[in-house]
Design an enzyme around this catalytic site. Sequence first.
Site, PDB file in Angstrom:
ATOM      1  N   ALA A   1      24.757  24.497  78.978  1.00 36.58           N
ATOM      2  CA  ALA A   1      23.703  23.746  79.648  1.00 36.58           C
ATOM      3  C   ALA A   1      24.043  23.621  81.125  1.00 36.58           C
ATOM      4  CB  ALA A   1      23.561  22.359  79.018  1.00 36.58           C
TER       5      ALA A   1
ATOM      6  N   GLY B   1      25.289  25.409  75.005  1.00 37.30           N
ATOM      7  CA  GLY B   1      23.916  25.829  74.753  1.00 37.30           C
ATOM      8  C   GLY B   1      23.765  27.334  74.643  1.00 37.30           C
TER       9      GLY B   1
ATOM     10  N   GLU C   1      24.609  28.103  71.158  1.00 36.08           N
ATOM     11  CA  GLU C   1      23.499  27.633  70.330  1.00 36.08           C
ATOM     12  C   GLU C   1      22.303  28.573  70.432  1.00 36.08           C
ATOM     13  OE1 GLU C   1      23.980  22.831  70.189  1.00 36.08           O
ATOM     14  OE2 GLU C   1      23.655  23.723  72.162  1.00 36.08           O
TER      15      GLU C   1
ATOM     16  N   GLU D   1      31.317  20.972  74.275  1.00 40.27           N
ATOM     17  CA  GLU D   1      30.703  19.706  74.693  1.00 40.27           C
ATOM     18  C   GLU D   1      31.632  18.510  74.546  1.00 40.27           C
ATOM     19  OE1 GLU D   1      27.226  22.329  73.290  1.00 40.27           O
ATOM     20  OE2 GLU D   1      29.321  21.959  72.703  1.00 40.27           O
TER      21      GLU D   1
END
Length: 257
Positions: free
Chosen positions: A65, A108, A111, A131
């Site tokens: 992210a 992310g 993901e 994270e």
Amino acid sequence: MPRTLAVQAPEDGVRLITLQRPEALNALNTELLGELAAELDAAERDAETRVVVITGSRKAFAAGADIKEMAERDLVGILNDPRVAHWQRITAFSKPLIAAINGFALGGGCELAMHADILIAGEDARFGQPEINLGIMPGAGGTQRLLRAVGKSLAMQMVLTGEAIDARHAQRAGLVSEVTQPEFTVERALQIAKVIARKAPLAVRMAKEALLKAQDTDLASGLRFERHAFTLLAGTADREEGIRAFQEKRPAQFKGQ
């Protein structure tokens, strides 16, 4: 035109989407996720697109992210995060999706890669959910998809330590299907995509759905769905064409009917 993506028009039924935020290692900010969701929506509607390949750069598929953007959000901003809707649209994509991954696929980025149905990784790829190092945890399906892909022990280790694994480890664990030389990653993904694009579109979609059902339901329910899908496909024109082509020893010409 999207500013954070490069999109190639469908060729042989395959659309290639390339993440393009090189200054941020393709970090997934709101703009990029929104443009990606829109492109997948367009691919969903496009009859000429049968398979989508998504990739990044040689250095990074997506490094996670956008931390700068995250730092600017307070609790209210997180609760009303527009990225949630973008992720939901990406998750809803029903055509085959292949990820060609070089370099970092972290947070992310990992993901996003796990949203794909088939993952092809370069030797230099690294997968991780770091994270925990920021005092948070995966929030776009990372804990759920990772455990289903690699099993409880390795998923726990990756999420709780924040440590990444390399491409070969990811392949042994079942996260990726093939590992290639980095310069051939996209080429190999496109080869696989073109093979799938030549198959009967209705059969491909239903087979994908049946396989995904296997992750989310019990065996008896999954078998019922499989049998129902098999029966529906028995009444299609593509099934007749497939059998006729086999008998006549020629390539089938599937129309998605």
